[in-house]
Design a protein around this motif. Structure first.
Motif, PDB file in Angstrom:
ATOM      1  N   VAL A  15       2.012   0.650 -18.295  1.00 27.64           N
ATOM      2  CA  VAL A  15       1.843   1.855 -17.455  1.00 27.64           C
ATOM      3  C   VAL A  15       1.533   1.461 -16.089  1.00 27.64           C
ATOM      4  O   VAL A  15       2.169   1.950 -15.233  1.00 27.64           O
ATOM      5  N   CYS A  16       0.687   0.518 -15.967  1.00 24.91           N
ATOM      6  CA  CYS A  16       0.167   0.149 -14.863  1.00 24.91           C
ATOM      7  C   CYS A  16       1.101  -0.552 -13.798  1.00 24.91           C
ATOM      8  O   CYS A  16       1.283  -0.132 -12.664  1.00 24.91           O
ATOM      9  N   GLY A  22       6.655   1.724  -9.266  1.00 26.69           N
ATOM     10  CA  GLY A  22       7.146   3.005  -8.796  1.00 26.69           C
ATOM     11  C   GLY A  22       6.826   3.343  -7.354  1.00 26.69           C
ATOM     12  O   GLY A  22       7.400   4.009  -6.534  1.00 26.69           O
ATOM     13  N   GLN A  23       5.569   2.896  -7.212  1.00 26.17           N
ATOM     14  CA  GLN A  23       4.979   3.511  -5.775  1.00 26.17           C
ATOM     15  C   GLN A  23       5.636   2.767  -4.776  1.00 26.17           C
ATOM     16  O   GLN A  23       5.857   3.205  -3.629  1.00 26.17           O
ATOM     17  N   ARG A  24       6.183   1.547  -5.067  1.00 30.12           N
ATOM     18  CA  ARG A  24       6.863   0.879  -3.920  1.00 30.12           C
ATOM     19  C   ARG A  24       8.424   1.020  -3.985  1.00 30.12           C
ATOM     20  O   ARG A  24       9.317   0.550  -3.243  1.00 30.12           O
ATOM     21  N   THR A  25       8.870   1.789  -4.985  1.00 31.82           N
ATOM     22  CA  THR A  25      10.465   1.972  -5.254  1.00 31.82           C
ATOM     23  C   THR A  25      10.672   3.249  -5.130  1.00 31.82           C
ATOM     24  O   THR A  25      10.958   3.945  -4.075  1.00 31.82           O
ATOM     25  N   ILE A  26      10.877   3.986  -6.343  1.00 30.98           N
ATOM     26  CA  ILE A  26      11.355   5.388  -6.395  1.00 30.98           C
ATOM     27  C   ILE A  26      10.453   6.389  -5.622  1.00 30.98           C
ATOM     28  O   ILE A  26      10.937   7.560  -5.424  1.00 30.98           O
ATOM     29  N   TRP A  27       9.119   6.256  -5.740  1.00 34.83           N
ATOM     30  CA  TRP A  27       8.354   7.237  -5.089  1.00 34.83           C
ATOM     31  C   TRP A  27       7.821   6.846  -3.730  1.00 34.83           C
ATOM     32  O   TRP A  27       6.992   7.535  -3.043  1.00 34.83           O
ATOM     33  N   MET A 190      -2.791   1.446  -3.559  1.00 29.06           N
ATOM     34  CA  MET A 190      -2.861   1.122  -5.073  1.00 29.06           C
ATOM     35  C   MET A 190      -1.906   0.373  -5.603  1.00 29.06           C
ATOM     36  O   MET A 190      -1.903  -0.053  -6.730  1.00 29.06           O
ATOM     37  N   ALA A 191      -0.792   0.364  -5.072  1.00 29.05           N
ATOM     38  CA  ALA A 191       0.283  -0.215  -5.895  1.00 29.05           C
ATOM     39  C   ALA A 191      -0.085  -1.951  -6.232  1.00 29.05           C
ATOM     40  O   ALA A 191       0.168  -2.197  -7.427  1.00 29.05           O
ATOM     41  N   GLY A 192      -0.602  -2.693  -5.416  1.00 29.70           N
ATOM     42  CA  GLY A 192      -1.129  -3.884  -5.631  1.00 29.70           C
ATOM     43  C   GLY A 192      -1.813  -3.991  -6.782  1.00 29.70           C
ATOM     44  O   GLY A 192      -1.777  -4.643  -7.792  1.00 29.70           O
ATOM     45  N   PRO A 193      -3.071  -3.419  -6.776  1.00 32.51           N
ATOM     46  CA  PRO A 193      -4.158  -3.481  -7.906  1.00 32.51           C
ATOM     47  C   PRO A 193      -3.542  -2.984  -9.084  1.00 32.51           C
ATOM     48  O   PRO A 193      -3.963  -3.431  -9.997  1.00 32.51           O
ATOM     49  N   LEU A 194      -2.508  -2.090  -9.106  1.00 30.60           N
ATOM     50  CA  LEU A 194      -1.951  -1.442 -10.322  1.00 30.60           C
ATOM     51  C   LEU A 194      -0.963  -2.474 -10.981  1.00 30.60           C
ATOM     52  O   LEU A 194      -1.255  -2.942 -12.102  1.00 30.60           O
ATOM     53  N   MET A 195      -0.511  -3.177 -10.285  1.00 34.19           N
ATOM     54  CA  MET A 195       0.761  -4.203 -10.705  1.00 34.19           C
ATOM     55  C   MET A 195      -0.378  -5.382 -11.235  1.00 34.19           C
ATOM     56  O   MET A 195      -0.021  -6.053 -12.294  1.00 34.19           O
ATOM     57  N   VAL A 196      -1.326  -5.725 -10.485  1.00 32.37           N
ATOM     58  CA  VAL A 196      -2.242  -6.923 -11.049  1.00 32.37           C
ATOM     59  C   VAL A 196      -2.901  -6.631 -12.230  1.00 32.37           C
ATOM     60  O   VAL A 196      -3.139  -7.310 -13.232  1.00 32.37           O
ATOM     61  N   PRO A 280       0.436  -6.535   2.846  1.00 39.21           N
ATOM     62  CA  PRO A 280      -0.567  -5.561   2.938  1.00 39.21           C
ATOM     63  C   PRO A 280      -0.443  -4.208   2.722  1.00 39.21           C
ATOM     64  O   PRO A 280      -1.480  -3.572   2.738  1.00 39.21           O
ATOM     65  N   ASP A 281       0.796  -3.648   2.901  1.00 34.79           N
ATOM     66  CA  ASP A 281       0.898  -2.359   2.548  1.00 34.79           C
ATOM     67  C   ASP A 281       0.709  -1.679   1.216  1.00 34.79           C
ATOM     68  O   ASP A 281       0.534  -0.736   0.785  1.00 34.79           O
ATOM     69  N   VAL A 282       0.291  -2.836   0.102  1.00 36.24           N
ATOM     70  CA  VAL A 282       0.050  -2.500  -1.038  1.00 36.24           C
ATOM     71  C   VAL A 282      -1.308  -2.829  -1.560  1.00 36.24           C
ATOM     72  O   VAL A 282      -1.621  -2.662  -2.664  1.00 36.24           O
TER      73      VAL A 282
END
Length: 609
Positions: A15-16, A22-27, A190-196, A280-282
């Protein structure tokens, strides 16, 4: 239980990671927004208003496409509107339509109409009435300008009081394909923290899964009921042992390769997810550190004071152009060329200098105009004429005195021109001036709040020249710091002594001074005083007192060149003009009026009637 926790960890990891990716692609939202301007294709000028550029936050990119040269410039909106006041143009603005802000364009008609008498000939040729376009390239009003061929793409980050002018050459229609693009913030902190976090949960899941397998194996292992009897041992030969080792009968302890591979897999997953989020954007951005403010002198700006007429960068560019034009005119003795950037007493002095240098090879050239400034005081105004004061001091050469200059602009379509210039007194102290980004108000010639009104300053100084300490203005004037008066009186005495050597009994030489005809220019100082630039004429008149006498110029090529004669029975009148800069305190001040700088040159010489 370990398997259940592992499944939950894998689910959270999925999920994370899915949400982060998804935040960096489809959304992921767009990184820019572009608006096309609908303009009248027949107009020669298009003004993009400051409100349009501020339609969305962030930097603005202007895109103009057409055929041939495309020119764009930006400057203060009020300056651009004034420059376009005598012509029609497209004006792109923000308007409210159905309670929603929309970018619209309309044609603005001229607000200044030049009325010309209608004749029969003018009706026969309608084309003759059409106004010829004006090319905006090189105007001193622009802060910066750009040009390209067929397409122009320029990025701005302009404040709310700046607009952009787009044209071709001022005669042909302006480009009709104009749009603006704004950069949008599509960062996903929040994309970076979620992927980590997904990678961490995956690692936890793998560890729990391994622990579960290990626990299961230990729980279901064989149970020993007793030891079987040992077989009869027989001796083994060394050859048998080596043969058994070769066949793999005798083996080492169990290898851990498979377990290590299971540990490496989540590490690779975590590394891949972490590296995918390096942008830096994530990531959340910590607030930028704000530098500690440095205390500066407090300058109280009147509520109704306008913005300065130019920026420091404009003043530097304008002074550079003035210096180049003056140097080119000095080299070619071209008064017309000098008139493009010089005016008033400065132009008068140079025109006479060119006349004398054309006839007298050894006559000195005028002083060069500095191409930069050390102190700048622009007028704060949105009307014309406009002025700014500049003082230049060459720190690398202390033998050269500082130069003080007053530069003026007559109207929005004229260049700034140098009107007054002089070398500063060695003991001159510049009064407190407002910063260049605040500016100063223009002091009216009849201002009564100064110790002496600017329009009366020339006459006051003429009285000081003639009467010195006996002048009625002596108590309010700093005579001790005035070097120019001493030099003028010394020159007068030298000319009188030289005249008396040959004409003591047949002629006389008189001297007088008067205020110059040029209007004074005055800018306010911080103490409610003003720096005032004026002119004063010093008149030298040798005349014959004996009807049989003749006044001869002798070896004086300067006066011979200006008068065209070598002698006259009546005499001559020679006028020297001086450009003077004064500091004039406010009424009630304890300070005195003092001379800041000056320059002097011959203006004319003529035969007395």
């Amino acid at each position: 239980m370990r398997f259940l926790l592992a499944v939950v960890s894998f689910g959270l990891a999925f999920v994370c990671a899915a949400v982060g990716i998804g935040q960096r692609t489809i959304w992921l939202g767009p990184n820019s927004h572009q608006e096309q301007f609908e303009v009248d294709a027949s107009e020669s000028y298009t003004l993009v208003d400051a409100s349009v550029l501020a339609y969305l936050p962030g930097g603005q990119t202007l895109i103009a496409r057409g055929e041939g040269e495309i020119f764009a410039a930006y400057g203060r909106t009020s300056d651009m509107v004034a420059w376009l006041a005598d012509t029609s143009y497209n004006h792109v603005v923000i308007d409210t339509v159905d309670d929603q802000e929309t970018i619209v364009s309309s044609v603005v008609e001229p607000t200044i109409v030049v009325e010309e008498p209608v004749t029969e000939e003018s009706t026969d040729d309608a084309a003759a009435e059409e106004t010829t376009g004006r090319n905006p390239a090189g105007s001193d009003l622009w802060i910066a300008e750009f040009s390209d061929t067929d397409s122009l793409i320029q990025t701005f980050n302009l404040p709310s009081d700046m607009s952009v002018l787009v044209v071709s050459d001022g005669t042909n229609p302006a480009p009709a394909d104009i749009s603006a693009k704004w950069a949008l913030d599509n960062s996903t902190p929040m994309a970076g923290p979620l992927m980590v976090a997904g990678g961490v949960f995956a690692l936890i899941g793998v560890i729990l899964y391994i622990l579960g397998i290990r626990h299961l194996r230990r729980k279901r292992g064989p149970r020993r009921r007793g030891l079987p009897p040992l077989p009869v041992t027989e001796p083994l030969s060394l050859a048998d042992i080596e043969e058994a080792e070769g066949k793999g009968v005798i083996s080492a302890s169990p290898k851990k390769t498979e377990r290590r591979a299971l540990l490496v897999l989540p590490l690779v997953l975590v590394s891949s997810l972490a590296l995918s989020g390096c942008s830096p954007d994530v990531w959340p951005q910590a607030g930028e550190q704000t530098p500690s403010p440095t205390p500066s002198p407090t300058v109280i700006t009147p509520e109704d004071q306008k913005a300065p007429v130019l920026l420091e960068s404009q003043a530097t560019r304008i002074l550079g152009l003035i210096s180049e034009a003056a140097a080119a005119a000095d080299a070619t003795l071209d008064s017309t060329l000098a008139g493009e950037r010089l005016t008033g007493p400065v132009l008068q002095a140079r025109s006479v200098n060119y006349t004398l240098r054309a006839a007298i090879a050894e006559y000195p050239s005028p002083a060069a105009v500095p191409a930069n400034w050390t102190i700048l005081l622009p007028q704060a105004a949105d009307t014309w004429p406009r002025s700014f004061l500049a003082i230049y001091k060459d720190d690398a050469n202390t033998t050269v005195p500082p130069v003080i200059m007053m530069v003026t602009q007559e109207d929005p379509w004229s260049n700034y021109k140098l009107a007054y210039a002089g070398e500063m007194e060695a003991s001159a102290v510049v009064p407190g001036l407002a910063p260049a980004d605040i500016g100063a108000t223009l002091v009216n010639p009849d201002n009564q709040f100064l110790m002496v009104a600017p329009q009366d300053l020339g006459a006051m100084y003429s009285d000081i020249i003639e009467n010195g300490e006996n002048s009625e203005f002596a108590p309010i004037y700093d005579l001790a710091g005035d070097q120019f008066r001493g030099q003028l009186l010394t020159k007068r005495q030298e000319n009188l002594d030289k005249f008396n050597q040959t004409a003591a009994g047949t002629g006389e030489m008189t001297f007088s001074s008067e205020a110059g005809a040029e209007a004074p220019v005055a800018l306010a100082t911080l103490d409610s005083g003003a720096i005032v630039a004026v002119t004063m004429n010093d008149i030298e008149t040798p005349r014959a007192t004996n009807p049989d006498a003749v006044i001869r110029l002798g070896e004086n090529p300067v006066l011979t060149t200006l008068t065209g004669v070598t002698e006259a029975p009546t005499g001559f009148q020679t006028t020297y003009t001086s450009q003077l800069f004064f500091y004039v305190p406010a009424q009630g001040s304890n300070e005195q009026i003092r001379l800041l700088g000056y320059s002097s040159s011959i203006l004319k010489s003529e035969v007395l009637p």
